[in-house]
Design a protein around this motif. Structure first.
Motif, short mmCIF file in Angstrom:
data_model
loop_
_atom_site.label_atom_id
_atom_site.label_comp_id
_atom_site.label_asym_id
_atom_site.label_seq_id
_atom_site.Cartn_x
_atom_site.Cartn_y
_atom_site.Cartn_z
N MET A 268 0.85 -1.21 0.00
CA MET A 268 0.00 0.00 0.00
C MET A 268 0.88 1.26 0.00
O MET A 268 0.61 2.23 -0.71
CB MET A 268 -0.83 -0.06 1.29
CG MET A 268 -1.90 0.96 1.37
SD MET A 268 -3.28 0.43 0.35
CE MET A 268 -4.26 1.90 0.47
N GLU B 66 0.67 3.79 -3.10
CA GLU B 66 0.02 5.08 -2.89
C GLU B 66 1.03 6.20 -2.61
O GLU B 66 0.64 7.32 -2.30
CB GLU B 66 -0.97 4.98 -1.72
CG GLU B 66 -2.01 3.89 -1.88
CD GLU B 66 -2.95 4.11 -3.06
OE1 GLU B 66 -3.07 5.26 -3.50
OE2 GLU B 66 -3.55 3.13 -3.55
N LEU C 193 2.91 6.57 -0.01
CA LEU C 193 2.86 7.02 1.38
C LEU C 193 4.23 6.84 2.00
O LEU C 193 4.89 5.83 1.79
CB LEU C 193 1.84 6.21 2.18
CG LEU C 193 0.43 6.19 1.62
CD1 LEU C 193 -0.44 5.25 2.42
CD2 LEU C 193 -0.16 7.60 1.65
N LEU D 234 -4.74 5.12 7.74
CA LEU D 234 -5.52 4.73 6.55
C LEU D 234 -6.94 4.27 6.89
O LEU D 234 -7.75 4.09 6.00
CB LEU D 234 -4.80 3.60 5.81
CG LEU D 234 -3.43 3.96 5.24
CD1 LEU D 234 -2.69 2.71 4.81
CD2 LEU D 234 -3.57 4.90 4.06
N LEU E 299 -11.39 -0.12 2.16
CA LEU E 299 -11.18 1.15 1.48
C LEU E 299 -10.73 2.18 2.50
O LEU E 299 -11.25 2.23 3.60
CB LEU E 299 -12.49 1.63 0.83
CG LEU E 299 -13.02 0.77 -0.32
CD1 LEU E 299 -14.40 1.23 -0.74
CD2 LEU E 299 -12.06 0.80 -1.49
N PRO E 300 -9.76 3.02 2.12
CA PRO E 300 -9.29 4.03 3.06
C PRO E 300 -10.45 4.95 3.48
O PRO E 300 -11.26 5.34 2.65
CB PRO E 300 -8.25 4.81 2.26
CG PRO E 300 -7.86 3.92 1.15
CD PRO E 300 -9.05 3.08 0.84
#
Lengths: 382, 351
Positions: free
Chosen positions: B195, B199, B201, B274, B347-348
């Motif tokens: 993730m 994304e 991050l 998240l 889902l975030p």
């Protein structure tokens, strides 16, 4: 707390584990029981608090006279169907990259959700900040990038910053579908309702981190109702309930701040200035509740060029919701999720009839996820 | 993870000529022959095998485990692993969860036209290294190249064969009330590592995937004659989905204790940000063992003395049989709740 099975486990989480401490939680639960002499109904505003209450079984620790009802503070749940329809219409256009927070993608509109648009080839991106959407716009000058701006006062400053920067940098291919909502008008709508049962509020800690709590003071006074600004961890929530019950038992009705590690009375003034710069108050339709005057934020005229509805010429068509869904009663705290005849049967997270079953912060989804087995009595263990 | 060798030195395909995979590399002609001979066979072959349409193998045990899995991860390379090592470890772990000794793998590639040859070589080397580490041989394979845009770089399918040398029935029906659940380490690293890269991050520390071959640890438990009733690796859907599947298949109630589930501080922090629940986040080197209660302390000791079980924990037990099959958890604040199976993808959350 000594761990029953694993005394040597030592994973300490700063600012989380201390607020999930079983002993402190039990002490607060006992303190609440000690001061409670009659029945009180308290509403937690925020969906994050609802999620924590159901996930940790916080309500099970409370004396039977305390009833918690779950307020309308889940931005996914209150975003009206017509906004989602609008989002779907825009996201389906071939020239558009549609950026949204993750949990909006599964919210049902009148016929499908954004995940279905993605499956049909729509260019939909999950972002964590509106500024990420702006970044996408900069790197894709040939595309129209649209951000779905939903949420309460918590997310509004970041949206405002994205609009402000887009204007400063003269970014032409960025726009927003704005559906921001505000907490205090919703609280007043609940208090003014003839069905109202709420005697005390836990206000949302992060909303107050941005806005402070001065705007809650006239509400507490006008409706003689205690309001406690509360955080999101189990110990925060129990302490907030304790402070609220104490006021109720003592016949007081003021605004108190449990979440002082994050919230100041005046809030974050820079963020508020930015919100005022970009947005003006507007009438907003709340899913399941209806129209509430001056309960939303819309783009000011000077930023109207960033209004996606105007850019793509999409009008709002009010849409009837599922007749079976009682989300309005749920969001106003009149009914609990399991009191709905469709709950867990015709309405599940896989096939939601209404928004509170969609978001993990929605009251129905939280009940479904943590309470769906009726054969289980969910009780506190010693 | 060992760093792949410098491509320019070691890649057997003349990169100046073919910097990218072409459709012809799967077309059955000279280019395909060159790719198979110089890259795949040279890397994977143990030398004494006949080049034929199928591999001939000799299985000494009468009970055999056979499994297959496909790998479509993006990004192809992530902290702690890549699609190649994942494709080996994932299939090895599926065999290990039957208590089998993994022996042979097949590897099928679906390559997207235009894929960089350097990337393919990195993945091939990683497969070879992971196979060596897991003590399995790659004995057969296949390559297809599809038009650009029809795949996402590389898709890999691996199938695996393992020998079952124990006499237990390691499967959900063997799970009984009283069985103790052991978990071999902290949860959520693989999902969060992927993730974070996907994304963009950034966290203070880099979170690495836990991807690892679990067979050696499982075989150690079996060699010590631990009475294992069931094993399950905690891949997609995480601990919650795995336990719910077993509870339903076995018709039992499983009770776990949140206080005993190890989650690293950085993973927990990422999940908080998240809006994810680490109980649902994917792992690639974690499993749960259901063992007879009297065996649990010894099993825990064996796990903890193995490098892949250093932070192993007893996380709960089986409480009831003849149940509709669900999982309860004693929460950090001492209440009980249901741990449900995941609905759709996590889902975030907004805030």
């Amino acid at each position: 707390m000594p761990h029953a099975l694993c005394p040597d486990l030592d994973f300490i989480m700063k600012f989380i584990d201390e607020y999930r401490d079983a002993q402190i939680a039990q002490e607060y639960a006992q303190a609440i029981a000690q001061i409670t002499t009659q029945s009180w109904t308290i509403m937690e505003i925020c969906g994050g608090q609802t999620h924590a209450i159901v996930k940790f079984g916080i309500d099970e620790l409370l004396p039977s006279q305390i009833t918690l009802i779950h307020g309308p503070g889940c931005p996914v749940c209150v975003t009206p169907v017509e906004s989602i329809d609008c989002a779907i219409a825009i996201a389906s256009r071939p020239e558009v990259i549609f950026a949204s927070f993750g949990d909006m993608l599964r919210v049902p509109s009148s016929d499908k959700d954004l995940l279905a648009v993605k499956a049909n080839g729509g260019n939909i991106r999950i972002v964590y900040s509106p500024l990420d959407a702006l970044k996408i716009a900069r790197s894709h000058p040939d595309k129209q990038v649209v951000f779905f701006a939903v949420g309460f006062e918590t997310t509004a400053p970041a949206t405002a910053m994205a609009v402000y920067q887009a204007a400063q940098q003269k970014i032409k291919n960025f726009s927003l579908l704005v559906s921001h909502v505000l907490v205090p008008p919703a609280m007043e709508a609940i208090l003014a309702s003839p069905h109202n049962r709420v005697r005390g509020f836990l206000a949302a800690g992060h909303v107050c981190t941005v806005m402070g709590y001065t705007e809650y003071e006239p509400i507490a006074q006008k409706y003689s109702i205690p309001i406690v600004v509360t955080g999101f961890e189990p110990v925060d929530i129990l302490q907030g309930i304790y402070m609220c019950v104490k006021q109720l038992e003592e016949g007081r009705s003021s605004v108190e701040n449990q979440y002082s590690r994050s919230v100041r009375r005046g809030g974050n003034e820079t963020a508020q200035r930015l919100i005022r710069e970009v947005f003006a108050l507007c009438l907003r339709n709340w899913r399941g509740i209806g129209e509430i005057p001056a309960s939303g934020l819309g783009l000011r005229d000077k930023y109207a060029q960033f209004d996606a509805q105007r850019r793509f010429k999409i009008a709002n068509h009010p849409i009837a919701e599922s007749a079976e869904c009682i989300s309005g009663l749920i969001l106003q705290g009149v009914k609990k999720p399991h009191e709905c005849s469709a709950f867990g049967d015709r309405c599940t997270p896989e096939h939601p009839l209404g928004a509170p079953m969609v978001s993990s912060e929605g009251a129905c989804a939280a009940y479904y996820r943590y309470r769906q087995q009726p054969s289980i009595s969910v009780t506190a263990s010693s | 993870m060992e760093t792949p060798e410098d491509f320019t030195i070691s890649c057997p395909i003349p990169i100046a000529q073919y910097p990218h995979v072409l459709l012809a590399h799967g077309g059955g002609g000279k280019l395909m022959h060159q790719l198979i001979e110089t890259m795949f066979l040279a890397t994977f072959s143990s030398g004494d095998r006949n080049r034929h349409d199928a591999a001939e193998i000799d299985l000494k045990s009468s009970r055999t485990a056979f499994t297959t899995d496909s790998y479509v991860v993006q990004p192809l390379f992530f902290p702690g692993g890549d699609i190649g090592s994942l494709a080996v470890n994932g299939t090895v772990n599926d065999l290990a969860m039957c208590g089998a000794r993994p022996l042979y793998l097949s590897v099928g590639f679906i390559l997207e036209e235009g894929l960089s040859m350097a990337t393919l070589w990195r993945v091939v080397r990683s497969i070879q290294q992971a196979a060596t580490a897991a003590n399995v041989q790659i004995v057969t394979g296949d390559t297809k190249v599809v038009d650009k845009g029809k795949a996402d770089g590389i898709f890999i399918n691996t199938a695996g064969i393992g020998a079952i040398e124990h006499s237990f029935a390691i499967a959900p029906p063997s799970v009984k009330p009283g069985d103790v659940l052991l978990l071999n380490g902290d949860l959520g690293r693989h999902g969060i590592a992927i993730m974070a890269v996907r994304e963009g991050l950034e966290f203070e520390s880099q979170i690495e995937s836990d991807s690892a071959p679990l067979a050696s640890l499982v075989l150690q438990l079996l060699e010590a004659k631990i009475e294992i009733h069931c094993l399950r690796d905690l891949t997609r859907g995480g601990l919650s989905s795995a336990l719910n599947e077993i509870a339903q298949a076995a018709g039992v109630t499983i009770a776990i204790d949140e206080n005993c589930i190890p989650i690293r501080e950085d993973v927990q922090g990422a999940c908080e940000i998240l809006g994810f629940d680490p109980l649902y986040v994917a792992n690639e080197g974690r499993f749960v063992a259901f063992v007879a209660p009297s065996e649990a302390p010894r099993a825990l000791q064996i796990m903890r003395s193995h490098s892949l079980g250093a932070s192993a924990q007893i996380i709960g037990n089986v409480t009831e049989s003849n149940s509709s099959g669900f999982v309860t958890m004693n929460s950090k604040i001492g209440t009980q709740r249901i741990v449900d199976m995941l609905s759709g993808e996590q889902l975030p959350r907004i805030c």
